[in-house]
Enzyme design. Sequence first.
Site, PDB file in Angstrom:
ATOM      1  N   THR A 111      35.316-103.451 112.716  1.00  0.00           N
ATOM      2  CA  THR A 111      36.575-103.729 113.412  1.00  0.00           C
ATOM      3  C   THR A 111      37.536-104.094 112.281  1.00  0.00           C
ATOM      4  O   THR A 111      37.099-104.699 111.279  1.00  0.00           O
ATOM      5  CB  THR A 111      36.467-104.904 114.414  1.00  0.00           C
ATOM      6  OG1 THR A 111      36.118-106.082 113.694  1.00  0.00           O
ATOM      7  CG2 THR A 111      35.412-104.645 115.498  1.00  0.00           C
ATOM      8  N   SER A 138      39.007 -78.271  93.962  1.00  0.00           N
ATOM      9  CA  SER A 138      40.344 -78.449  93.415  1.00  0.00           C
ATOM     10  C   SER A 138      40.570 -77.419  92.312  1.00  0.00           C
ATOM     11  O   SER A 138      39.636 -77.056  91.601  1.00  0.00           O
ATOM     12  CB  SER A 138      40.473 -79.865  92.848  1.00  0.00           C
ATOM     13  OG  SER A 138      41.431 -79.901  91.825  1.00  0.00           O
ATOM     14  N   LYS A 158      35.817 -82.068  92.193  1.00  0.00           N
ATOM     15  CA  LYS A 158      36.278 -82.371  93.547  1.00  0.00           C
ATOM     16  C   LYS A 158      35.612 -81.541  94.640  1.00  0.00           C
ATOM     17  O   LYS A 158      35.362 -80.357  94.486  1.00  0.00           O
ATOM     18  CB  LYS A 158      37.793 -82.151  93.667  1.00  0.00           C
ATOM     19  CG  LYS A 158      38.652 -83.155  92.964  1.00  0.00           C
ATOM     20  CD  LYS A 158      38.621 -84.549  93.574  1.00  0.00           C
ATOM     21  CE  LYS A 158      39.346 -84.643  94.882  1.00  0.00           C
ATOM     22  NZ  LYS A 158      40.791 -84.650  94.726  1.00  0.00           N
ATOM     23  N   ASN A 162      36.693 -81.466  98.581  1.00  0.00           N
ATOM     24  CA  ASN A 162      37.637 -82.080  99.520  1.00  0.00           C
ATOM     25  C   ASN A 162      37.324 -81.722 100.966  1.00  0.00           C
ATOM     26  O   ASN A 162      37.023 -80.571 101.263  1.00  0.00           O
ATOM     27  CB  ASN A 162      39.060 -81.622  99.202  1.00  0.00           C
ATOM     28  CG  ASN A 162      39.492 -82.012  97.805  1.00  0.00           C
ATOM     29  OD1 ASN A 162      39.093 -83.066  97.306  1.00  0.00           O
ATOM     30  ND2 ASN A 162      40.272 -81.165  97.165  1.00  0.00           N
ATOM     31  N   GLU A 209      40.862 -82.794 107.287  1.00  0.00           N
ATOM     32  CA  GLU A 209      42.252 -83.216 107.053  1.00  0.00           C
ATOM     33  C   GLU A 209      43.216 -82.328 107.840  1.00  0.00           C
ATOM     34  O   GLU A 209      44.206 -82.800 108.401  1.00  0.00           O
ATOM     35  CB  GLU A 209      42.587 -83.134 105.564  1.00  0.00           C
ATOM     36  CG  GLU A 209      41.808 -84.126 104.717  1.00  0.00           C
ATOM     37  CD  GLU A 209      41.934 -83.808 103.229  1.00  0.00           C
ATOM     38  OE1 GLU A 209      43.056 -83.735 102.719  1.00  0.00           O
ATOM     39  OE2 GLU A 209      40.884 -83.605 102.587  1.00  0.00           O
ATOM     40  N   TYR A 268      65.719 -72.024 137.888  1.00  0.00           N
ATOM     41  CA  TYR A 268      65.447 -71.506 136.554  1.00  0.00           C
ATOM     42  C   TYR A 268      66.647 -71.662 135.645  1.00  0.00           C
ATOM     43  O   TYR A 268      67.801 -71.488 136.058  1.00  0.00           O
ATOM     44  CB  TYR A 268      65.056 -70.016 136.620  1.00  0.00           C
ATOM     45  CG  TYR A 268      64.819 -69.430 135.242  1.00  0.00           C
ATOM     46  CD1 TYR A 268      63.582 -69.589 134.616  1.00  0.00           C
ATOM     47  CD2 TYR A 268      65.830 -68.764 134.552  1.00  0.00           C
ATOM     48  CE1 TYR A 268      63.366 -69.093 133.332  1.00  0.00           C
ATOM     49  CE2 TYR A 268      65.627 -68.271 133.273  1.00  0.00           C
ATOM     50  CZ  TYR A 268      64.390 -68.436 132.666  1.00  0.00           C
ATOM     51  OH  TYR A 268      64.171 -67.948 131.404  1.00  0.00           O
ATOM     52  N   GLN A 280      62.654 -70.694 128.690  1.00  0.00           N
ATOM     53  CA  GLN A 280      61.974 -69.715 127.844  1.00  0.00           C
ATOM     54  C   GLN A 280      61.334 -70.413 126.631  1.00  0.00           C
ATOM     55  O   GLN A 280      60.425 -69.885 126.012  1.00  0.00           O
ATOM     56  CB  GLN A 280      63.004 -68.661 127.393  1.00  0.00           C
ATOM     57  CG  GLN A 280      62.440 -67.552 126.549  1.00  0.00           C
ATOM     58  CD  GLN A 280      63.431 -66.409 126.402  1.00  0.00           C
ATOM     59  OE1 GLN A 280      63.706 -65.694 127.359  1.00  0.00           O
ATOM     60  NE2 GLN A 280      63.999 -66.248 125.222  1.00  0.00           N
ATOM     61  N   LYS A 338      57.249 -71.430 125.886  1.00  0.00           N
ATOM     62  CA  LYS A 338      56.110 -70.572 125.530  1.00  0.00           C
ATOM     63  C   LYS A 338      55.512 -70.787 124.163  1.00  0.00           C
ATOM     64  O   LYS A 338      54.288 -70.891 124.023  1.00  0.00           O
ATOM     65  CB  LYS A 338      56.520 -69.106 125.676  1.00  0.00           C
ATOM     66  CG  LYS A 338      56.501 -68.698 127.110  1.00  0.00           C
ATOM     67  CD  LYS A 338      57.108 -67.339 127.317  1.00  0.00           C
ATOM     68  CE  LYS A 338      57.612 -67.267 128.724  1.00  0.00           C
ATOM     69  NZ  LYS A 338      58.726 -68.213 128.997  1.00  0.00           N
TER      70      LYS A 338
END
Length: 462
Positions: A155, A277, A283, A285, A290, A317, A322, A325
């Site tokens: 916590t 990387s 690295k 990643n 992400e 309308y 439009q 969408k």
Amino acid sequence: MSKLWGGRFTKSAEEWVDEFGASIGFDKQLVFEDIEGSIAHVTMLAACEIVTKEEAEQIKAGLNTLRKKAEAGTLAFSVAEEDIHLNLEKQLIDEIGPLGGKLHTGRSRNDQVATDMHLYLTKETKVIMEAVRAVQEALTKQAELHVETLIPGYTHLQRAQPVSFAHHLLAYFWMLERDYGRLKDSLKRVNMSPLGAGALAGTTFPIDRNLSAELLGFDGIYENSLDAVSDRDFIVEFLSASSTLMMHLSRLCEELILWSSQEFQFIEMDDAFATGSSIMPQKKNPDMAELIRGKTGRVYGNLFGLLTTLKGLPLAYNKDMQEDKEGMFDTVQTVKGSLRIFAGMIETMTVKQETMEKAVAQDFSNATELADYLATKGMPFREAHEVVGKLVLTAIQQDMFLLDLKMEDYKQASYLFETDIYEVLQPKTVVARRNSAGGTGFTQVKKALDKAYVILGAVSKK
Ligand code: ARG
């Protein structure tokens, strides 16, 4: 060539104006829904004797030809025809002649576009629900392998109490279960037919709205024609359920990212879901996690975008609509893509059990257990809390953990302590004893796994 609605116009708009107003660039994704809607509409027109059976057959044959062309990718769309509805109507007329013009009897683009959207979203919501199930299954399978693997529970991102790793993973199973429920519930409102509402007020033709609804697999029809063509709540609801779903994925992504860091080393992502990387050779990643966390932002954006578009619109309308969408299409693609990647990440990640358990052994997350111990022996919990707090301080000052303190230290703190505390303080015991309903105790976790498998309709590997 003049527009299908060009009768009352004396001059046509310039191409760049048409371009601004056109939706064909994106609503071409509704091509199959639009054809399906038209086939149902014309079938109903014939059943109600508004067109003849022969006319309907010819129109349907023309629509089927357009469908085949669309499947083959040979249907050409033009901006001059503005949207998918006018493009298809024009092509139908080119295909079968002026009779094609009868298709639009008793219908408007306003109920037509709404129908397409309802059909599209019903179909995609079901696909997404299945994808949610796949993630739940990946979580459940991974959880099943780790009922007795311990991990610090946090916590404030501070170690709090140890938990079963399966319990932690299953927390997400239940979040996704609510997401599944929200999507399922939304279908009651998505799978409804606005067709036959006309432009806004209904039609003078003796149509049968229930028949076209039934032909399209809708569960019912909108009661009010103005509402039918103006309602976009069903999209708002979808975007909202998607936002909550992405928020859940994003939270677990954040944990996966933390857990795969050098600092935690609780898991390792499979190479298939990580990247390197271009400059730092060491690295690895967690890019995919992400990216899902990042994409959550655009899904929220689509929700806020539509809510904002709708907020000031008078009935019925308006062209503003439009704008409903692109955000919807984007959300469907984003959510489907994220769920697919997510299931893969969970299935293939390596759980570093030893690091997790080392973390659990080297902290004070068993302190509550000690306070509960004293409370069980009659000491008021608040007092027990104080006694254990002092013991924690003693241990910290001696650079030790609670299990390292001597019996004398315990006796000095309270005469209630007996040698059994060394067993009580073992992380496994700590977890096993949290056996209240929904707790992390192993018995509870196993019950939860069983429930998860029942929900999935799958059989456990046990
Ligand atoms: N392309 C329009 C849309 O997506 C279709 C409905 C157009 N209706 C109209 N009366 N202009 O909203």
